[in-house]
Design a protein around this motif. Structure first.
Motif, short mmCIF file in Angstrom:
data_model
loop_
_atom_site.label_atom_id
_atom_site.label_comp_id
_atom_site.label_asym_id
_atom_site.label_seq_id
_atom_site.Cartn_x
_atom_site.Cartn_y
_atom_site.Cartn_z
N LYS A 2 0.83 -1.20 0.00
CA LYS A 2 0.00 0.00 0.00
C LYS A 2 0.86 1.25 0.00
O LYS A 2 1.93 1.29 0.59
N ASP A 3 0.34 2.26 -0.69
CA ASP A 3 0.96 3.57 -0.66
C ASP A 3 -0.16 4.56 -0.34
O ASP A 3 -1.03 4.80 -1.16
N THR A 4 -0.14 5.09 0.87
CA THR A 4 -1.26 5.90 1.35
C THR A 4 -0.96 7.40 1.25
O THR A 4 0.17 7.81 0.96
N PHE A 5 -1.99 8.20 1.51
CA PHE A 5 -1.80 9.66 1.54
C PHE A 5 -0.77 10.03 2.60
O PHE A 5 0.00 10.98 2.44
N LYS A 6 -0.78 9.28 3.69
CA LYS A 6 0.20 9.54 4.76
C LYS A 6 1.62 9.36 4.22
O LYS A 6 2.50 10.19 4.46
N HIS A 7 1.83 8.26 3.50
CA HIS A 7 3.17 8.03 2.91
C HIS A 7 3.55 9.16 1.95
O HIS A 7 4.69 9.63 1.95
N LYS A 8 2.58 9.58 1.15
CA LYS A 8 2.86 10.66 0.18
C LYS A 8 3.25 11.94 0.90
O LYS A 8 4.16 12.65 0.48
N GLY A 9 2.53 12.21 2.00
CA GLY A 9 2.85 13.39 2.80
C GLY A 9 4.25 13.32 3.39
O GLY A 9 4.99 14.30 3.41
N MET A 10 4.61 12.12 3.87
CA MET A 10 5.95 11.93 4.44
C MET A 10 7.03 12.11 3.37
O MET A 10 8.12 12.63 3.63
N ARG A 11 6.71 11.68 2.15
CA ARG A 11 7.68 11.87 1.05
C ARG A 11 7.89 13.35 0.75
O ARG A 11 9.00 13.78 0.46
N GLN A 12 6.78 14.11 0.80
CA GLN A 12 6.92 15.55 0.56
C GLN A 12 7.81 16.19 1.62
O GLN A 12 8.62 17.07 1.32
#
Length: 213
Positions: A2-12
């Motif tokens: 899974k790749d969640t919005f949380k992960h995307k936020g952490m990447r930013q």
């Protein structure tokens, strides 16, 4: 997987950290922002996936610090359709970054366990290297040379001559050179026997393994 919005936020947030550390190449930063680094790591490290740190993976190897990946990639100056040789596939994270930049990636891994794992895993994420090879990185990949650029993702005690010879004229080799601590070194091939050398300070890598057989 899974790749969640949380992960995307952490990447930013990770991208912001890299910018403050001096990474400028927009394409490299976009690749880091897009690639789900947590999927390249053992699940126990999920909380650490977007910290700017290296972490252990299988076969006593590590997934490189994001800053190091970004720094090396930036030095390569990858353009779309460039033919890039990667020495040390490892987790496949650096391979994914190169694929994301549109490079045609040829990658060599010395550890059978990692080679098998990564060969299966990268295509599942949609990253297709031109070739993943189980072999000795010190020898490069003569049959596919010359390359636009070559990246070495492990500490080399010396610069393997085959790698220099497999660069195109104008090609770039980025390699960490040294025993315990490595100096990030860039070679630009200016002629048949002419190389320009630049050094970019100290880094720490796992050692580049030589095939002793």
């Amino acid at each position: 997987m899974k790749d969640t919005f949380k992960h995307k936020g952490m990447r930013q947030q990770l991208v912001t950290v890299l910018v403050t550390k001096g990474i400028k190449n927009e394409k490299v930063l976009r690749a880091i922002a897009k690639i789900p680094r947590h999927l390249f790591m053992d699940s126990s490290f999920l909380d650490h996936a977007y910290q700017d740190k290296a972490f252990p993976i299988a076969a006593d190897q590590t997934i490189s610090q994001p800053y190091t990946v970004a720094f090396q990639t930036e030095l390569l100056q990858v353009k779309k359709d460039d033919k890039v040789l990667e020495i040390g596939t490892g987790s496949g994270y650096q391979t994914a970054v190169l694929c994301e930049l549109g490079a045609k990636v040829f990658s060599i891994e010395r550890q059978q366990e990692l080679f098998k794992k990564t060969s299966k895993f990268l295509p599942q994420l949609g990253y297709r290297a031109k070739k993943l090879i189980f072999g000795d990185g010190y020898k490069g990949l003569k049959e596919e040379a010359p390359f636009d650029s070559i990246i070495v993702t492990a500490g080399a005690p010396f610069v393997p001559k085959p790698l220099l010879s497999q660069l195109k004229i104008g090609g770039r080799l980025v390699i960490p050179v040294g025993e315990d601590v490595q100096i990030m070194t860039l070679f630009i091939r200016n002629g048949a026997k002419e190389f320009e050398q630049h050094e970019f300070g100290e880094f720490r890598f796992v050692p580049l393994l030589e095939d002793k057989n």
